[in-house]
Design a protein around this motif. Structure first.
Motif, short mmCIF file in Angstrom:
data_model
loop_
_atom_site.label_atom_id
_atom_site.label_comp_id
_atom_site.label_asym_id
_atom_site.label_seq_id
_atom_site.Cartn_x
_atom_site.Cartn_y
_atom_site.Cartn_z
N VAL A 118 0.88 -1.16 0.00
CA VAL A 118 0.00 0.00 0.00
C VAL A 118 0.92 1.22 0.00
O VAL A 118 1.73 1.40 0.92
CB VAL A 118 -0.92 0.03 1.24
N HIS A 125 6.23 2.77 1.28
CA HIS A 125 5.16 1.80 1.09
C HIS A 125 5.12 0.88 2.32
O HIS A 125 6.16 0.61 2.93
CB HIS A 125 5.41 0.92 -0.14
N THR A 127 3.46 -3.02 3.71
CA THR A 127 2.83 -4.25 3.24
C THR A 127 1.40 -4.31 3.77
O THR A 127 1.07 -3.67 4.77
CB THR A 127 3.61 -5.49 3.71
N LYS A 128 0.58 -5.11 3.11
CA LYS A 128 -0.81 -5.29 3.52
C LYS A 128 -0.95 -6.34 4.63
O LYS A 128 -2.03 -6.52 5.16
CB LYS A 128 -1.65 -5.73 2.31
N SER A 129 0.13 -7.01 4.96
CA SER A 129 0.10 -8.10 5.94
C SER A 129 -0.21 -7.58 7.34
O SER A 129 -0.10 -6.38 7.62
CB SER A 129 1.45 -8.82 5.94
N LYS A 132 3.16 -5.30 9.65
CA LYS A 132 3.49 -4.33 8.60
C LYS A 132 5.01 -4.24 8.41
O LYS A 132 5.75 -4.08 9.37
CB LYS A 132 2.96 -2.93 8.95
#
Length: 196
Positions: A118, A125, A127-129, A132
């Motif tokens: 994202v 940026h 991560t979407k996990s 993060k």
């Protein structure tokens, strides 16, 4: 968010740069150069396991890993991301050329069957996990930023000169309120940008 952070960076100049920033904040950290891991079995995994081990890396909050280039940075990021170890978060730092972002997106999309990032800003940026992880792109490269801001060329093998030039660079960035630098410090030391 886990207390321990692993910074994956492209080279030794980045390693020195991050070490300066962490030392100024009086944050206990360790660093690993790519050359130290050559020929040692399971060296990549062992370096991180030692760092997150409560007995061995107890006092350390950051581990800086010189990955020896963008290819290794991206490859190791993918491997570590896939392991889903929630005992640390990663900060992947790459040169900000368009090729690195394209390669990172292409490689992670192929491996994880979809976009895992994202965009928070031009340089940052997440991560979407659930855990993060951050990716930060230094505009152009650290070397070009140092040259533009201080007029010094750090493409040299004189490590003392490089460290001194980077120290001056950090001071200049703060005095001139360089936007990407201020954002990088927020990513490294502030928790607000990670909870978005």
């Amino acid at each position: 968010m886990p207390e321990k952070k692993v910074i994956l960076c492209e080279g030794v100049h980045d390693l020195y740069f991050f070490s300066i920033l962490l030392t100024e904040q009086k944050i206990k950290h360790d660093s690993v150069r790519k050359e130290e891991l050559i020929g040692v079995r399971n060296s990549e995994t062992r370096a991180i396991k030692n760092f997150v081990n409560p007995r061995k890396g107890k006092e350390l909050r950051y581990l800086i890993k010189d990955e020896g280039g963008n290819e290794h940075c991206i490859d190791n990021f993918k491997i570590l991301y896939e392991e889903r170890d929630s005992s640390f978060v990663m900060i992947l730092c790459l040169d900000g050329d368009a090729g690195n972002l394209k390669k990172l997106r292409r490689d992670t999309c192929d491996r994880f069957k979809g976009d895992i990032f994202v965009k928070q800003s031009e340089n940052f940026h997440l991560t979407k996990s659930k855990t993060k992880h951050a990716v930060f792109f230094i505009p152009d490269s650290l070397e070009s930023q140092v040259r533009a801001i201080t007029g010094k060329n750090i493409d040299t093998t004189n490590h003392d000169y490089v460290k001194q030039a980077l120290q001056e660079f950090v001071v200049e960035c703060r005095e001139r309120n360089i936007e990407w630098f201020m954002e990088l410090e927020e990513v490294l030391f502030g928790n607000d940008c990670w909870s978005q």
